[in-house]
Design an enzyme around this catalytic site. Structure first.
Site, PDB file in Angstrom:
ATOM      1  N   GLY A  54       0.782  -1.230   0.000  1.00 12.49           N
ATOM      2  CA  GLY A  54       0.000   0.000   0.000  1.00 12.49           C
ATOM      3  C   GLY A  54       0.809   1.273   0.000  1.00 12.49           C
ATOM      4  O   GLY A  54       0.526   2.175   0.785  1.00 12.49           O
ATOM      5  N   GLY A 180      -3.843  -4.846  -5.171  1.00 13.25           N
ATOM      6  CA  GLY A 180      -4.225  -5.055  -6.566  1.00 13.25           C
ATOM      7  C   GLY A 180      -3.713  -6.353  -7.146  1.00 13.25           C
ATOM      8  O   GLY A 180      -4.282  -6.874  -8.119  1.00 13.25           O
ATOM      9  N   GLU A 198       0.226  -2.297 -15.030  1.00 12.51           N
ATOM     10  CA  GLU A 198       1.096  -2.040 -13.876  1.00 12.51           C
ATOM     11  C   GLU A 198       2.353  -1.334 -14.359  1.00 12.51           C
ATOM     12  O   GLU A 198       2.973  -1.771 -15.331  1.00 12.51           O
ATOM     13  CB  GLU A 198       1.444  -3.351 -13.168  1.00 12.51           C
ATOM     14  CG  GLU A 198       2.550  -3.282 -12.142  1.00 12.51           C
ATOM     15  CD  GLU A 198       2.295  -2.270 -11.033  1.00 12.51           C
ATOM     16  OE1 GLU A 198       3.159  -1.400 -10.836  1.00 12.51           O
ATOM     17  OE2 GLU A 198       1.233  -2.356 -10.375  1.00 12.51           O
ATOM     18  N   GLN A 265      -7.038  -0.550  -9.007  1.00  9.97           N
ATOM     19  CA  GLN A 265      -6.426  -0.710  -7.690  1.00  9.97           C
ATOM     20  C   GLN A 265      -4.992  -0.191  -7.681  1.00  9.97           C
ATOM     21  O   GLN A 265      -4.122  -0.759  -7.026  1.00  9.97           O
ATOM     22  CB  GLN A 265      -6.491  -2.160  -7.213  1.00  9.97           C
ATOM     23  CG  GLN A 265      -7.868  -2.550  -6.708  1.00  9.97           C
ATOM     24  CD  GLN A 265      -7.835  -3.709  -5.735  1.00  9.97           C
ATOM     25  OE1 GLN A 265      -7.083  -3.712  -4.766  1.00  9.97           O
ATOM     26  NE2 GLN A 265      -8.651  -4.708  -5.994  1.00  9.97           N
ATOM     27  N   HIS A 269      -4.483   6.388  -3.463  1.00 11.36           N
ATOM     28  CA  HIS A 269      -4.688   7.013  -2.160  1.00 11.36           C
ATOM     29  C   HIS A 269      -3.491   7.843  -1.727  1.00 11.36           C
ATOM     30  O   HIS A 269      -3.613   8.712  -0.874  1.00 11.36           O
ATOM     31  CB  HIS A 269      -4.969   5.933  -1.103  1.00 11.36           C
ATOM     32  CG  HIS A 269      -3.793   5.049  -0.832  1.00 11.36           C
ATOM     33  ND1 HIS A 269      -3.478   3.978  -1.639  1.00 11.36           N
ATOM     34  CD2 HIS A 269      -2.842   5.080   0.130  1.00 11.36           C
ATOM     35  CE1 HIS A 269      -2.390   3.387  -1.172  1.00 11.36           C
ATOM     36  NE2 HIS A 269      -1.982   4.040  -0.108  1.00 11.36           N
ATOM     37  N   CYS A 412     -11.402 -16.929   4.383  1.00 11.11           N
ATOM     38  CA  CYS A 412     -12.722 -17.182   3.813  1.00 11.11           C
ATOM     39  C   CYS A 412     -13.708 -16.222   4.457  1.00 11.11           C
ATOM     40  O   CYS A 412     -13.559 -15.848   5.619  1.00 11.11           O
ATOM     41  CB  CYS A 412     -13.161 -18.635   3.983  1.00 11.11           C
ATOM     42  SG  CYS A 412     -13.423 -19.179   5.663  1.00 11.11           S
ATOM     43  N   GLY A 494      -6.169   2.424   2.970  1.00  8.68           N
ATOM     44  CA  GLY A 494      -6.920   2.232   1.735  1.00  8.68           C
ATOM     45  C   GLY A 494      -7.152   3.492   0.945  1.00  8.68           C
ATOM     46  O   GLY A 494      -6.891   3.536  -0.254  1.00  8.68           O
TER      47      GLY A 494
END
Length: 559
Positions: A54, A180, A198, A265, A269, A412, A494
């Site tokens: 991130g 991403g 990318e 993605q 940010h 999950c 995020g």
């Protein structure tokens, strides 16, 4: 005088495996191993600089802080709690055995000062650290951690827009970083091909190596030819393209190319560290970011505006387009794209009904380092939740297609009632010796009741409470009172500074009766707080779930 600090160290960190303790209990050993696992070269994006994912999401403020955290965890008593302030260990206090062993607060700023500019000033002075979500809360498990959520999003998009069948369809997106990087695998698992743009070749190489990305195209023409071929064959194949999305998406619009789904993605940010301006090389971007940060941010945001205009063009042509939570719409609006929010975010579009029932990303990590421990727990999940073929399909695909990064782990999506049942079962497996060592249960901060993020998880709430951040604070307090092993409260994950607050939780299953009591409380109360939050906002699904589960919500009444 403030001591010197270092953000770079030429070293490889890997978590210990096996049953030998390096700390005084498993409750202290677990955060120690998970901290180190966050910096495993198989897991982290830039571990030598403590960056997990991130953009600049770190596990510790600097290497001196990392060393002292490790020392503290190794010596922590069973009735002590370590306090972490933005990646720095600041205190050890006597609490009680059922209290968390670690409490973490990362990147939190008083709202008026909650800007990237002020944060970067503090960061440069060694006074702050950006923790993202699971980077600074020591529960990142590599790209698997987001794969199922991404898979669920793509499946639901396919259900809404294409009758539940994504065969012969293709996704256009960008960004192959820590978050991403899940997109290509999630898309193919959902049945679609994908073109992923990318700008860093190293990230494409990493996703190819780990099996998340199938292949790389030479250029845009080659990429489109591959996608056309796979669509015609009805195959789901992911294709990477090393380029700048700010160049590629407008060009696709110009050519009249029509994807079946569009999202993004990139690390939008963080314009200073995560989004490459048009026409710049990555080396130039990093050099200019250090030398002229304001001009660099401006250039990045101008490029984002063009990127979003292209997404809007697809949207206007009838292509399903959605924001995947990186705040790129806000950045574009700041640059004058007034209709940037014409396409929705992924949570209100596809995920919120799950949140209303407390369903979200439940993950666990085998401290033994043995893959077989995960496979045994996979089987137990299927036994305990026998009537969910979608979940069983996911677990089967995960075992077949997902390569473990660092300590073996699984994720999950399960909800209220199911989480506690699974946690207690895992604890019993440890007690009986069916697992080689304890497991840690955690989750992403992106969950039902643990986040306030008006441009992402809490976008377009039914009652208009998008920006109310009492909820993640209450979630963190409740998990602390319930006996979680470690609890974290972060800001900015995020979507960047000023746009989110969120909480994380982790709990150890060590096979003891004491652990069972803590697990029962934490893994009920944590998702229940999400049902509470959505019931309070007036969602009928959440109100029904609260009543079905017997939650005591004083103001619910007869609503």
């Amino acid at each position: 005088m403030r001591e010197a600090f270092h953000k770079y160290r030429d070293i490889e960190i890997r978590a210990p495996r096996g049953t030998a303790l390096n700390a005084r209990s498993w409750l202290c050993e677990a955060p120690l191993r998970l901290l180190m696992n966050n910096l495993d070269p198989e897991v982290a994006e830039n571990p030598k600089e403590l960056v997990v994912y991130g953009g600049i999401g770190r596990a510790a403020r600097n290497w001196e802080c990392f060393d002292r955290i490790v020392e503290c965890l190794k010596n922590l008593e069973e009735d002590e709690t370590l306090l972490i302030q933005s990646g720095k260990p600041v205190g050890v206090f006597r609490t009680q055995r059922d209290a968390p062993r670690v409490l973490i607060a990362n990147s939190n700023l008083v709202p008026h000062w909650a800007t990237w500019e002020h944060f970067h000033e503090l960061d440069a002075r060694g006074l702050a650290m950006f923790g993202q979500m699971t980077a600074g809360s020591w529960i990142y498990i590599g790209s698997q951690g987001i794969v199922q959520g991404t898979f669920e999003t793509f499946v639901e998009a396919g259900r809404q827009h294409y009758g539940g069948d994504l065969r012969g369809r293709w996704l256009l997106s960008a960004g192959l970083g820590g978050m991403g990087g899940a997109q290509p695998l999630a898309a193919t698992l959902a049945g679609a091909s994908a073109l992923l743009v990318e700008c860093q070749q190293s990230r494409i190489d990493f996703r190819l190596k780990t099996g998340y990305l199938d292949e790389q195209a030479r250029d845009l023409d080659d990429a489109l030819a591959r996608i056309a071929r796979y669509r015609g064959e009805g195959r789901a194949v992911s294709v990477g393209l090393c380029a700048n999305a700010a160049d590629i998406l407008p060009e696709l619009v110009r050519r009249g190319v029509r994807p079946d789904l569009v999202t993004d993605q990139t690390s939008a940010h963080d314009p200073l560290n995560g989004y490459l301006p048009r026409g710049w090389s990555w080396a130039e971007y990093r050099e200019r970011a250090a030398r002229e940060p304001a001009a660099t941010v401006a250039a990045a945001k101008r490029s984002m505006a063009g990127h979003v205009r292209a997404m809007l063009a697809f949207h206007e042509r009838g292509v399903p387009v959605f924001d995947y939570g990186n705040n790129i719409r806000q950045m574009a609006r700041d640059e004058g794209v007034e209709n940037a929010f014409d396409f929705p975010g992924f949570v209100p579009a596809y995920i919120r009904p799950l949140f209303c029932r407390g369903i979200g990303p439940f993950r666990w990590v085998a401290l033994s380092g043995e893959a077989e421990d995960i496979y045994r727990t996979d089987a137990r999940v299927k036994e305990l939740i026998p009537d969910d073929p979608h979940l069983h399909r996911w677990l089967g695909m995960a075992r077949e297609r997902i390569r473990f990064q660092g300590l073996p782990a699984r994720i999950c999506w399960v909800g209220l009632g199911q989480r506690a049942r699974l946690g207690l079962a895992f604890n019993e497996m440890v007690r009986r010796g069916e697992l080689k060592a304890p497991v840690v249960i955690g989750r992403d901060h992106l969950d039902s009741g643990s986040v306030a993020s008006p441009n992402r998880e809490t976008e377009a709430m039914r009652d208009g409470s998008d920006a109310v951040s009492d909820w993640p604070l209450l979630n963190a307090l409740l998990n602390t009172a319930s006996g979680a092993t470690w609890v974290s409260l972060h800001h900015g994950g995020g979507v960047g500074m000023g746009y989110s607050q969120h909480a994380g939780v982790a709990i150890v299953c060590d096979g003891t009766d004491e652990a069972a009591a803590r697990i029962a409380r934490v893994l009920h109360n944590d998702p229940a707080s999400g049902v509470m939050r959505h019931a309070d906002a007036g969602y009928p699904e959440a109100i029904a779930c609260a009543r079905e589960r017997g939650l005591k919500l004083p103001m619910l009444g007869d609503a």
